[in-house]
Design a protein around this motif. Structure first.
Motif, short mmCIF file in Angstrom:
data_model
loop_
_atom_site.label_atom_id
_atom_site.label_comp_id
_atom_site.label_asym_id
_atom_site.label_seq_id
_atom_site.Cartn_x
_atom_site.Cartn_y
_atom_site.Cartn_z
N ALA A 55 -6.40 -23.09 -25.34
CA ALA A 55 -7.39 -23.40 -24.31
C ALA A 55 -6.80 -24.29 -23.22
O ALA A 55 -7.02 -24.07 -22.02
N GLU A 56 -6.05 -25.31 -23.62
CA GLU A 56 -5.43 -26.21 -22.65
C GLU A 56 -4.40 -25.47 -21.79
O GLU A 56 -4.32 -25.67 -20.58
N ALA A 57 -3.62 -24.62 -22.43
CA ALA A 57 -2.59 -23.86 -21.71
C ALA A 57 -3.22 -22.89 -20.71
O ALA A 57 -2.65 -22.62 -19.65
N MET A 58 -4.38 -22.37 -21.05
CA MET A 58 -5.02 -21.39 -20.18
C MET A 58 -5.55 -21.99 -18.88
O MET A 58 -5.87 -21.25 -17.94
N LYS A 59 -5.62 -23.30 -18.79
CA LYS A 59 -6.01 -23.93 -17.53
C LYS A 59 -5.04 -23.57 -16.41
O LYS A 59 -5.41 -23.57 -15.24
N ASP A 60 -3.80 -23.27 -16.77
CA ASP A 60 -2.77 -22.94 -15.78
C ASP A 60 -2.55 -21.45 -15.61
O ASP A 60 -1.70 -21.04 -14.82
N CYS A 61 -3.28 -20.63 -16.36
CA CYS A 61 -3.11 -19.18 -16.25
C CYS A 61 -3.60 -18.67 -14.90
O CYS A 61 -4.55 -19.20 -14.32
N LYS A 62 -2.97 -17.61 -14.44
CA LYS A 62 -3.35 -16.98 -13.18
C LYS A 62 -4.10 -15.68 -13.38
O LYS A 62 -4.86 -15.25 -12.51
N MET A 63 -3.89 -15.02 -14.53
CA MET A 63 -4.52 -13.71 -14.76
C MET A 63 -5.45 -13.71 -15.97
O MET A 63 -6.08 -12.70 -16.25
N ALA A 64 -5.52 -14.81 -16.71
CA ALA A 64 -6.39 -14.91 -17.88
C ALA A 64 -7.26 -16.15 -17.73
O ALA A 64 -6.78 -17.20 -17.29
N THR A 65 -8.51 -16.04 -18.12
CA THR A 65 -9.41 -17.18 -18.01
C THR A 65 -10.25 -17.31 -19.28
O THR A 65 -10.68 -16.31 -19.87
N LEU A 66 -10.46 -18.54 -19.72
CA LEU A 66 -11.24 -18.82 -20.92
C LEU A 66 -12.72 -18.82 -20.57
O LEU A 66 -13.17 -19.61 -19.74
N VAL A 67 -13.48 -17.94 -21.22
CA VAL A 67 -14.91 -17.83 -20.92
C VAL A 67 -15.80 -17.95 -22.15
O VAL A 67 -17.02 -18.03 -22.02
N GLY A 68 -15.22 -17.92 -23.38
CA GLY A 68 -16.05 -17.92 -24.57
C GLY A 68 -15.40 -18.62 -25.74
O GLY A 68 -14.21 -18.91 -25.73
N HIS A 318 4.39 -22.03 -23.45
CA HIS A 318 4.46 -20.68 -24.02
C HIS A 318 3.13 -19.96 -23.99
O HIS A 318 3.05 -18.77 -23.69
N GLN A 319 2.06 -20.68 -24.34
CA GLN A 319 0.76 -20.03 -24.42
C GLN A 319 0.24 -19.62 -23.04
O GLN A 319 -0.51 -18.66 -22.91
N THR A 320 0.66 -20.33 -22.00
CA THR A 320 0.31 -19.94 -20.64
C THR A 320 0.97 -18.61 -20.30
O THR A 320 0.33 -17.68 -19.80
N LEU A 321 2.26 -18.52 -20.58
CA LEU A 321 3.00 -17.29 -20.35
C LEU A 321 2.44 -16.15 -21.18
O LEU A 321 2.29 -15.01 -20.70
N GLN A 322 2.12 -16.43 -22.44
CA GLN A 322 1.61 -15.39 -23.32
C GLN A 322 0.29 -14.83 -22.82
O GLN A 322 0.09 -13.61 -22.76
N MET A 323 -0.64 -15.70 -22.47
CA MET A 323 -1.96 -15.23 -22.07
C MET A 323 -1.91 -14.49 -20.74
O MET A 323 -2.60 -13.47 -20.56
N ASP A 324 -1.10 -14.97 -19.81
CA ASP A 324 -0.93 -14.22 -18.56
C ASP A 324 -0.21 -12.90 -18.82
O ASP A 324 -0.49 -11.88 -18.19
N GLY A 325 0.72 -12.93 -19.77
CA GLY A 325 1.44 -11.70 -20.11
C GLY A 325 0.53 -10.66 -20.72
O GLY A 325 0.60 -9.47 -20.37
N ILE A 326 -0.33 -11.07 -21.64
CA ILE A 326 -1.28 -10.14 -22.25
C ILE A 326 -2.23 -9.60 -21.19
O ILE A 326 -2.56 -8.40 -21.18
N ALA A 327 -2.68 -10.46 -20.28
CA ALA A 327 -3.57 -10.03 -19.21
C ALA A 327 -2.88 -8.99 -18.33
O ALA A 327 -3.48 -7.98 -17.94
#
Length: 370
Positions: A55-68, A318-327
């Protein structure tokens, strides 16, 4: 050191402003510019230490966003609603999570619950028609994994595993060098990952929740690393277990040394433990050169060197890269860097064989047809 979390956090470097100043221009631009117009909307299931890290890493994501969020603890859901601005309609507990199928605002659920709950939760989320990202190890065994893949395919949802290293820049460079032939013929691989486990009451030491011990938890890194370091699938394995504390590790494995034989003749010598620290490395030797990563698998910063000198890859959470990568994979149909359910199955087939070898006194187990 009290836990796996403490061990990995000790090596963590966030993506704050100081880290960004050290990145190449392209990386700085990626993580300082505006968010993408189209985003993958994510709910996290399991709000423990790792779910919080994501969740903390996703604050910096560009293509993935935490909604739930999904949790069995009401207080955690209340905290997450405030901390991450999550609408109440996007929060669920484990009894109501099936209702997520009626929520058009959630695209994917990231399952970060204890290992042995993955099977049940993946089936639940697939039945709800949502894409699934499941933390590793994917399941308790290959049999469960095959069923999970089949259920996701039948439901028409994407199924990915949290192999964050497949998005990590140093790891990507190792794979690029191997694929480009810069290492020449691979001759040997030496991988290990482990730490000293603290709290004897933690869920990782309970087989009903963990599925296994060090092998399932962090040995999977060494196993997966041997596969991407060689670009091959093992055809035989052997494994040996040692246990210095039969009370603490009554239900799960403590230390396992294992060997993987590949079609080319390469043998990977690997290890994992819950008994001591400072045990983390990936070393690939080829006829033309080598790559060494140490730390190699923890949250970062990953450090490496090759026959050409020190590696100088970007340091990004890593988790920022991963979540944007999955997106990017889901939204833009980008290539999968081997993080699908099929990749998880390949690891679990080997894990099953490693445990079989241990039961048989370290016998060589052939993988053909498994």
């Amino acid at each position: 050191m009290d836990s796996r979390r403490d061990f990995l956090q000790k090596l963590t470097l966030g993506i704050g402003a100081t880290a960004l100043t050290d990145l190449p221009a392209t990386a700085r631009e990626l993580y300082s510019g505006p968010k993408a117009d189209k985003q993958l909307r994510v709910a996290i299931m399991g709000l423990g230490s790792y779910g919080t890290r994501v969740a903390e890493a996703m604050k910096d994501c560009k293509m993935a966003t935490l909604v739930g969020a999904v949790s069995g603890t009401p207080a955690k859901l209340e905290d997450w609603k405030k901390k991450y601005n999550i609408p109440a309609k996007n929060t669920y507990n484990y009894e109501t999570v099936s209702k997520i199928k009626d929520n058009p605002d959630i695209d994917l659920v990231y399952i970060t619950t204890p290992n042995s709950l993955h099977y049940k939760h993946v089936l639940q989320i697939a039945a709800a028609g949502k894409h699934v990202l499941c933390e590793k190890p994917v399941a308790d065994n290959a049999k469960q994994t095959r069923e999970m893949i089949a259920v996701c395919e039948k439901a028409g949802v994407k199924f990915y595993i949290g192999y964050r290293m497949h998005f990590e820049p140093h790891t990507r460079e190792l794979i690029r060098m191997r694929e480009a032939g810069e290492l020449g013929k691979i001759m040997h691989v030496n991988n290990y990952m482990g730490f000293k486990s603290g709290d004897p009451n933690q869920w990782r030491l309970k087989k009903a929740l963990a599925g296994g011990g060090a092998m399932m938890d962090v040995g999977i890194y060494a196993l997966n690393g041997a596969r991407y370091a060689t670009g091959e699938e093992p055809i035989w394995v052997t494994a040996q277990e040692t246990k210095t504390d039969p009370v603490k590790f009554k239900e799960v494995d403590e230390t396992i040394m294992f060997q993987l034989g590949f079609p080319s003749g390469v043998v990977a010598s690997c290890g994992t433990t819950y008994n001591f620290n400072n045990y983390e490395r990936l070393y690939v030797i080829g006829e033309k050169g080598f790559v060494e990563l140490s730390p190699a698998f923890s949250y970062g910063p990953i450090k490496g060197r090759t026959h050409n000198g020190p590696m100088n890859q970007p340091v990004i959470t890593h988790q920022t890269l991963q979540m944007d990568g999955i997106a990017d994979i889901i939204l833009n149909n980008k290539p999968d860097p081997n993080v699908s359910g099929a990749e998880g199955l390949k690891d679990m087939i080997v894990v099953d064989a490693l445990y079989e070898s241990i039961r048989k006194g370290g016998a060589k187990i052939m993988l053909a047809g498994k």
